[in-house]
Write a protein that holds these residues in place. Sequence first.
Motif, mmCIF file in Angstrom:
data_model
loop_
_atom_site.group_PDB
_atom_site.id
_atom_site.type_symbol
_atom_site.label_atom_id
_atom_site.label_comp_id
_atom_site.label_asym_id
_atom_site.label_seq_id
_atom_site.Cartn_x
_atom_site.Cartn_y
_atom_site.Cartn_z
ATOM 1 N N TYR A 2 0.553 45.099 -23.635
ATOM 2 C CA TYR A 2 0.581 45.294 -25.085
ATOM 3 C C TYR A 2 0.009 46.661 -25.406
ATOM 4 C CZ TYR A 2 -4.271 43.701 -24.477
ATOM 5 O OH TYR A 2 -5.576 43.559 -24.061
ATOM 6 N N ARG A 3 0.500 47.210 -26.527
ATOM 7 C CA ARG A 3 0.039 48.517 -26.978
ATOM 8 C C ARG A 3 -1.248 48.353 -27.799
ATOM 9 N NH1 ARG A 3 5.627 48.972 -28.769
ATOM 10 N NH2 ARG A 3 6.876 50.045 -27.172
ATOM 11 N N ARG A 4 -1.784 49.519 -28.134
ATOM 12 C CA ARG A 4 -2.943 49.478 -29.038
ATOM 13 C C ARG A 4 -2.528 48.796 -30.331
ATOM 14 N NH1 ARG A 4 -7.355 52.280 -27.528
ATOM 15 N NH2 ARG A 4 -7.096 53.964 -25.989
ATOM 16 N N ARG A 35 -12.814 44.652 -29.733
ATOM 17 C CA ARG A 35 -13.774 45.729 -29.520
ATOM 18 C C ARG A 35 -13.784 46.173 -28.067
ATOM 19 N NH1 ARG A 35 -17.098 42.487 -32.764
ATOM 20 N NH2 ARG A 35 -18.234 41.769 -30.900
ATOM 21 N N CYS A 36 -13.661 45.222 -27.164
ATOM 22 C CA CYS A 36 -13.712 45.544 -25.743
ATOM 23 C C CYS A 36 -12.464 46.322 -25.301
ATOM 24 C CB CYS A 36 -13.856 44.259 -24.938
ATOM 25 S SG CYS A 36 -13.840 44.498 -23.150
ATOM 26 N N VAL A 37 -11.285 45.827 -25.704
ATOM 27 C CA VAL A 37 -10.035 46.434 -25.222
ATOM 28 C C VAL A 37 -9.782 47.775 -25.892
ATOM 29 C CG1 VAL A 37 -7.537 46.150 -25.154
ATOM 30 C CG2 VAL A 37 -9.031 44.225 -24.605
ATOM 31 N N GLU A 38 -9.917 47.817 -27.187
ATOM 32 C CA GLU A 38 -9.567 49.042 -27.916
ATOM 33 C C GLU A 38 -10.502 50.191 -27.586
ATOM 34 O OE1 GLU A 38 -6.972 49.507 -29.722
ATOM 35 O OE2 GLU A 38 -6.212 47.456 -29.705
ATOM 36 N N SER A 39 -11.660 49.864 -27.020
ATOM 37 C CA SER A 39 -12.588 50.939 -26.643
ATOM 38 C C SER A 39 -12.327 51.455 -25.240
ATOM 39 C CB SER A 39 -14.036 50.430 -26.737
ATOM 40 O OG SER A 39 -14.269 49.379 -25.796
ATOM 41 N N MET A 40 -11.358 50.868 -24.518
ATOM 42 C CA MET A 40 -11.063 51.300 -23.153
ATOM 43 C C MET A 40 -10.356 52.641 -23.167
ATOM 44 S SD MET A 40 -9.882 47.651 -21.460
ATOM 45 C CE MET A 40 -9.570 48.379 -19.854
ATOM 46 N N THR A 41 -10.687 53.478 -22.190
ATOM 47 C CA THR A 41 -10.063 54.800 -22.039
ATOM 48 C C THR A 41 -9.419 54.871 -20.669
ATOM 49 O OG1 THR A 41 -12.065 55.789 -21.134
ATOM 50 C CG2 THR A 41 -11.838 55.793 -23.541
ATOM 51 N N GLU A 65 -0.547 51.826 -22.685
ATOM 52 C CA GLU A 65 -0.519 50.382 -22.897
ATOM 53 C C GLU A 65 -1.711 49.751 -22.177
ATOM 54 O OE1 GLU A 65 4.016 48.807 -23.438
ATOM 55 O OE2 GLU A 65 3.370 49.256 -21.407
ATOM 56 N N PHE A 66 -1.896 48.456 -22.476
ATOM 57 C CA PHE A 66 -2.902 47.640 -21.782
ATOM 58 C C PHE A 66 -2.186 46.543 -21.028
ATOM 59 C CE2 PHE A 66 -4.889 49.120 -25.723
ATOM 60 C CZ PHE A 66 -5.948 49.850 -25.207
ATOM 61 N N GLN A 67 -2.633 46.314 -19.832
ATOM 62 C CA GLN A 67 -2.095 45.214 -19.051
ATOM 63 C C GLN A 67 -3.204 44.202 -18.816
ATOM 64 O OE1 GLN A 67 0.718 45.700 -15.715
ATOM 65 N NE2 GLN A 67 -0.868 44.713 -14.459
ATOM 66 N N ALA A 68 -2.880 42.920 -19.032
ATOM 67 C CA ALA A 68 -3.877 41.849 -18.886
ATOM 68 C C ALA A 68 -3.304 40.723 -18.052
ATOM 69 C CB ALA A 68 -4.290 41.318 -20.251
ATOM 70 N N THR A 95 -6.657 45.949 -17.996
ATOM 71 C CA THR A 95 -6.641 47.312 -17.446
ATOM 72 C C THR A 95 -5.784 48.183 -18.363
ATOM 73 O OG1 THR A 95 -4.735 46.797 -16.059
ATOM 74 C CG2 THR A 95 -6.923 46.525 -15.069
ATOM 75 N N VAL A 96 -5.875 49.494 -18.137
ATOM 76 C CA VAL A 96 -5.121 50.423 -18.987
ATOM 77 C C VAL A 96 -3.969 51.050 -18.186
ATOM 78 C CG1 VAL A 96 -7.077 50.921 -20.470
ATOM 79 C CG2 VAL A 96 -6.726 52.313 -18.439
#
Length: 933
Positions: free
Chosen positions: A153-155, A196-202, A240-243, A229-230
Motif C-alpha cells: 500500500y502507498r502512503r 504513526r509507526c508506518v508513515e514515519s518509516m523512511t 510503497e509499504f509492504q506488510a 517494510t518500505v
Amino acid sequence: MFDSLEQCRALFDELPLGMFIQGPDGAPLYVNAAALEIFGMERDQFLRHHSASPQWHLCSAQGTPLPPDQHPAMSALQGTPAREVSLAIHNRRRGRLVPVSMDAMPLKSKEGTAPSRVCVLFREIAEAERALHESESRYRAMAQTQAEFVVRYRRGGTLTFVNDTYCRYLQKEREVLLGQNFYPFFFLQDREALIRCVESMTGETESQSLEVRAWLPDGRLVWQKWNNTVIVDEAGQVVEFQASGMDITRSKQAEESLKKSEERYRSLFDNMLNGFAYCRMILDSALPLDFVFLEVNQSFERLTGLRAAGGKRMSEVLPGLWDSDPELLAAFRRVALCGKPEQMECYVNAISEWLSVSVYSPEPGCFVIVFDVITKRKRTEECLAFLAQSHTSATPDEQFFHRLARYLAGTLDMDFICIDQLEEGNLWASTLAVYYNGNFEENVRYTLKDTPCGEVVGHNICCYREGVRQLFPNDQVLQDLKAESYLGVVLWGSTGVPIGLIATIGRKSLSNRDLAEEILQMVSGRAAAELERRIHEEERLRLEQQLLHAQKLESLGILAGGIAHDFNNILTGILGNSSLGLMRIDPASPAVENLQNIEKGAIRAADLARQMLAYSGKGMFVVEPVSLNGLLTEMVHLLEVSISKNSQLVLELAQELPPVQADSTQLRQIVMNLVINASEAIGDRGGTITVRSGLRHFNEQYLKGAWSEKEIKEGEYLFLQVEDDGCGMDETTLSRIFDPFFTTKFTGRGLGMSAVLGIIRGHRGAIKVESKPGRGTTFTVILPASELPVQDQAGEPQPAPEETWQGSGTVLLVDDEEFICTVGASMLEQLGYQVVTALSGSRAVDLYRDRGDVRFVILDLTMPHMDGEQTYHELRKIDAEVKVIISSGYSEQEVTRKLSGTGYLAFIQKPYTMQALTDVMKRCDTRRRGPRS
C-alpha cells in the motif's frame, strides 16, 4: 571545441537523450530530435511553447498535470540542479503518457551571475518498467502462494496489492480490496499507532513489527501481527509499504490466559495471609545440614520479621535455629526425604512466636512450608486457662493479685508488674501486688502525678512501646529500672468508675503491642471484679466493725447516760439538803464546814456525771457561732501551762475562717484533752505539739475512716488538728481509744477521750485518728461551719445581787424519786412557795385538773409509766398556758429534741443547788405572774 554551431546542433540531434534549452521565461530556445520524438511534436510547434500559450505539458508519474512552479527547470533557474525526477510526457503521436527520468541543469552566463538558461535532459524509461513488471510477476507468484497475509500500500493506506490468503481471510475479492484504504480495517485505538509507526518509516528504516487488533467482516475483533517494510525508488524515496501478517488471536488468547493465570497465582502467593516458603535441602550423606529459601512470599516476611530471605541459606537468616528448634528442623528433614506431609503447632524460640505449620514436598529434596502465627490464640488460651484456674483452685498461700502479677510478668515478658487500687480522687494509688525480678516487693502508696500510671487513669489503656523513661523523668521507678516500655490498663468498677490499674514495665521495647494489650484487657475484667469484691469485703468488714463499735458505744453511752441520770438524781438530794442545811444552820456552827465539804464533793461528782453525759452525747451544750481561731488564741496561755515543759506548742491557724456552730466550753474541753494527751505522749524526751485550724474539702474516702455518730457527707468542713511527734499508738490501742474507762495512764479514769468523742458526736461532727508507733499521732476534728456571725461577747451589765428573793403561789413538783420531791419541796418552801408533790405523771395530771391555784409545774422528764413528755402534753390539753419548768439529768439540747416546738417555760438541770433553783424560779416568776385562771 566545435568548428561551427551547426556541428554542435548535429551532435545534440544524434544524442539518444532528449534535450531542450529553456529561457528564464520558460520559452524553449532549442530542442533535439530525441526530445521531439518523445514529445511526438514537430520542432516549430515545440518551440512555439510559451507560458501564455503552452504547446505541451509535463505530468507526474501518476499522470496528473505538473504545475509550472514544480517544473525541474524552475529549480535549476534558482541555482539548484534537479536529478532523475520521475515524470511523464504526453506523446501526441502515440496518444499516451511516456514515463521519463528528467534532469535540469542551470547554464550560467559569462559574467558568472545568476543562471539565464536551463538545459533539460530526459530519457524514456519504458525498459525499466518492463523489467519491473517481470520482477513484480515473479513477486506476485511467490506472494500468492504464501500462507501469511501479504499486502502493499502507498502512503495514506491505499492498497496496491493483496495476496489470495488475505482475500480469503477477509472473504473479499481482490478487485474489491485494491484501491481501498488499508487502515480502516484496524481497531481505532490500534489504528492510530499503526499509522504513526508506518508513515514515519523512511528508506533507511529496515522494518517495523506491530501487534494490532482488527475487525473482520463478520464483526469479530481479532489480533494480527504485521511486519512492515518500505519499497524505495532509485533515489531512496519511499514508494510503497509492504506488510506481511498473520492472525495471532489464539496465541494471544493463550498468552493472555497464561498471563492471567500467572497473575492470579502471583497475587495469591503475594497476598495470602499465611506465610509461604519454598525450600531446598542441602544434603550431605543424607543428613540435612542446611536449606535454601528458594522463594518466600510477603506474609513470610511480615509474620517472621525476616527480610530478604529469598535465595539465602537458613544458616544466614536464622543462625541459631539448629540449637533452639531442632525438632522443627527434624520435621523438615523427614518431609524433604520421605515426601510424607506433616502438620504441627510449635513454639519457635528463634523468632519467639507460636506457629501452625504444614510441610509438604513437591519434589525430592525440596519442601514447602505453609504457616500462620498463632501466638495470639495460644496466649489467649493460656490467659483463659489462667482465669478459669483462678476461679476454681485458688492457692491458699498466694492471693489472686500475686498470681496475676507473676503470670503477666511471664506472659508479657515484662520486668516490673504492679497492681494498684486508686485513692483520693484518683490522684493516689496503693499497690496490691508488686512483682520485680521474680520476687514480690512491699506494698507502697504513691502519687500518680508525673507517672505514666497517671496517664492511664481517664483512659482505657495506655502504651509506650519505647522511650518511656525519657517521657517521665520524674518517675523514680522508671529511672531505677532503666525502663524502656510501659503498658497500663484501668480497672473499672461495676458503676463505670475507675477503681484500680495494672501497670507493666519492661527494660526493652514492646515487640507485640496488640497481643499485650489484648491479654491485659482480658485479665483486667477479672482483676476489676476481684478488686471490687475486695473493696466491698473491706467495706463490709469496716461497716460491721463500725456497727459493732457503734453498738458498743451506744450501749456504753446508754449505760453511762443512765448512770449519770440516776447519779444526778441522787446528787440533787445531796446538794439540795446541803444547801438547805447551810441556810438553816448557825454560820458559827462547826458543822458548816462539813456541809460545805459535802457540797463540794457533790459538785465534783456532778462534774463526773457531766463527763459521762458528754460521752453519751447527752451533755449540756450551749450552741452558738464560735470563732475557732479566737477560741484557740484565748487558750494559748492555758495550754502552755498545762503541757510538759519539754513540749513546744505551735499554732498554725488558717485565716478568715467561718465560725463553727458549737458550745465553746465543750470545744475548750476537746482542745484541752487532745493537747494534754499529746503532751503525755511526748513525755520527758521533748517534742512539738502542732495545733492547726482550717477549712477544706473532705472526700468520702477520708470520711469513711473517721469516727462519727452517723457517716457525714462529703463536702467542706472546718477542722481542728492536734499533731504530736510522740510515741504513737499501735492498732490495738487505736481500736479502743474512745472506749469509756479505757486508759493507758496509771492514774487516769478513761473518760477524757470518751468525752471528746461524745462532744463531737453531739455537734454532728467527726474525728479522725492517724498514728503509728514511734511516729506520733494526729487527731483531726471535723466540724460543720456556721453561716451565722459570731456574737459580740462584750460583758453585759449584770443586775446587782439582791439580799433575799421570795416568790409566792403554788408549785406542783413532779418526780418519781420521793427524796427529790421532799428536798425540792423544802427548797421551794424556803423561797416562799406553797408546794404540792406528785410521784407520777398521772397523779400530777389529776392534781393539776383538780386544783386551780397551781402557778408553776416543775416536771421531771424521765419517769416510769407516764413520762415527763406525755405528762406535759396531757397538762397542755387541760391548760394550753400551763407554766412548766422541765427538770432532767440530761442536757437541755436533749430536752429540746423531745419537746421541740411545745413551748415549755424553762429548764433546770439536775443536780441543782439552791442558788440555781432560785435563779430559775426568779426568772420565771418575774416573766409570768398570776395563778391559773
